[in-house]
Design an enzyme around this catalytic site. Sequence first.
Site, PDB file in Angstrom:
ATOM      1  N   ARG A  30      -6.944  26.040  -8.670  1.00 32.00           N
ATOM      2  CA  ARG A  30      -7.019  24.601  -8.461  1.00 32.00           C
ATOM      3  C   ARG A  30      -5.812  23.944  -9.112  1.00 32.00           C
ATOM      4  NH1 ARG A  30     -10.015  25.225  -4.970  1.00 32.00           N
ATOM      5  NH2 ARG A  30     -12.045  24.293  -4.526  1.00 32.00           N
ATOM      6  N   GLU A  87      -2.711  16.831  -5.442  1.00 31.78           N
ATOM      7  CA  GLU A  87      -2.411  17.143  -4.042  1.00 31.78           C
ATOM      8  C   GLU A  87      -3.124  16.177  -3.100  1.00 31.78           C
ATOM      9  OE1 GLU A  87      -5.420  20.710  -2.846  1.00 31.78           O
ATOM     10  OE2 GLU A  87      -3.867  21.316  -4.272  1.00 31.78           O
ATOM     11  N   HIS A 134      -2.357  24.478   0.179  1.00 32.29           N
ATOM     12  CA  HIS A 134      -3.765  24.790  -0.085  1.00 32.29           C
ATOM     13  C   HIS A 134      -4.392  25.496   1.118  1.00 32.29           C
ATOM     14  CE1 HIS A 134      -7.357  23.413  -2.723  1.00 32.29           C
ATOM     15  NE2 HIS A 134      -7.581  24.612  -2.218  1.00 32.29           N
TER      16      HIS A 134
END
Length: 345
Positions: free
Chosen positions: A255, A284, A302
């Site tokens: 993460r 993000e 991601h």
Amino acid sequence: MEQCRGLTTPASNRMTAKPTVLVSRRIFPEIADRLRAQFEVELNEADEPWPQEELIRRLQGKAGIFVTGTERIDARLLEACPALRAVCSMAVGYNNIDVPACTARGVVVSNAPDVLTETTADLGFALLMAAARRVAESEHFLRRGEWTRWSVDLFAGADVHRATLGVLGMGRIGQAVARRGARGFDMPVLYHNRSRLDPAIEAELGARWVSKEDLLRSADHVIVVVPYGPGSHHLIGAAELALMKPTATLVNIARGGIIDDAALAAALRERRIGAAGLDVFEGEPQVHPGLLEVPNVVLTPHIGSASLPTRRAMANLAVDNLLAALGTPRRRPPTALNPEVLERT
């Protein structure tokens, strides 16, 4: 028009009306069809992330919501949406969901573990290899038309085979990464976890528990796979980066926020570590500008679980959880995070 029809449903049929669910982002058509078979469904066909106020507005009267890893489900939203009974995510991470607040209001929460383990581990290893072997740097060099001759050290990087792999976080994905390193690339594996693995699992993986500091000092390649929380925020910062070998690579498939992106950008710029591969970022989809300026980092948006079979499996698991949570009779969702809610209903 569906809302208008709902308002005119005869009283005798109201008890059999389907629950209504909201889907927060665009999903595969066959997943939408599964939902429509059991629920009245509002979809987000535009795939635009809804601001909190819009999400609250659309949730009015909805019994369930199908979310991804980005929609914030907090106490304020729950207070404003009293009909909500189930929050089912197709992501494995759930730091966007206030689970205690959901539990307090009797809302069951589920995530999607296990189904994305191997695919995410694949991407972790892809980033490790791309960073270590300078794949992105060399591709950009070639595309710019700068490749004119051979050179003995042209984009010479680090070996992966038989190099020491360090895994921070030895859950399901961490173990899958370790297995790839040990079995596929003959890598000695060091790991750090809050608790040690069973000795039989350590033996199977060829993995040895060490302190975080020793792992960072010793590993040639470090992959971060810890869950995000207050205790893991900036787990890797300037002090930790200073422990790493100047030739080491650092990969984050966990993460954003676990690594201090500003500190990492500085370490890469100053060549205090060799390279990095990042699939997740602080704040993000914004990315720290320093990371965009250095050549020795591989960046992906991601996409750790982004294979079509895995994304379908994640979405199907979220549907399974919704069907259980909102069905008659109500059943325990397969991957409920707060199953105690069901004991009170």
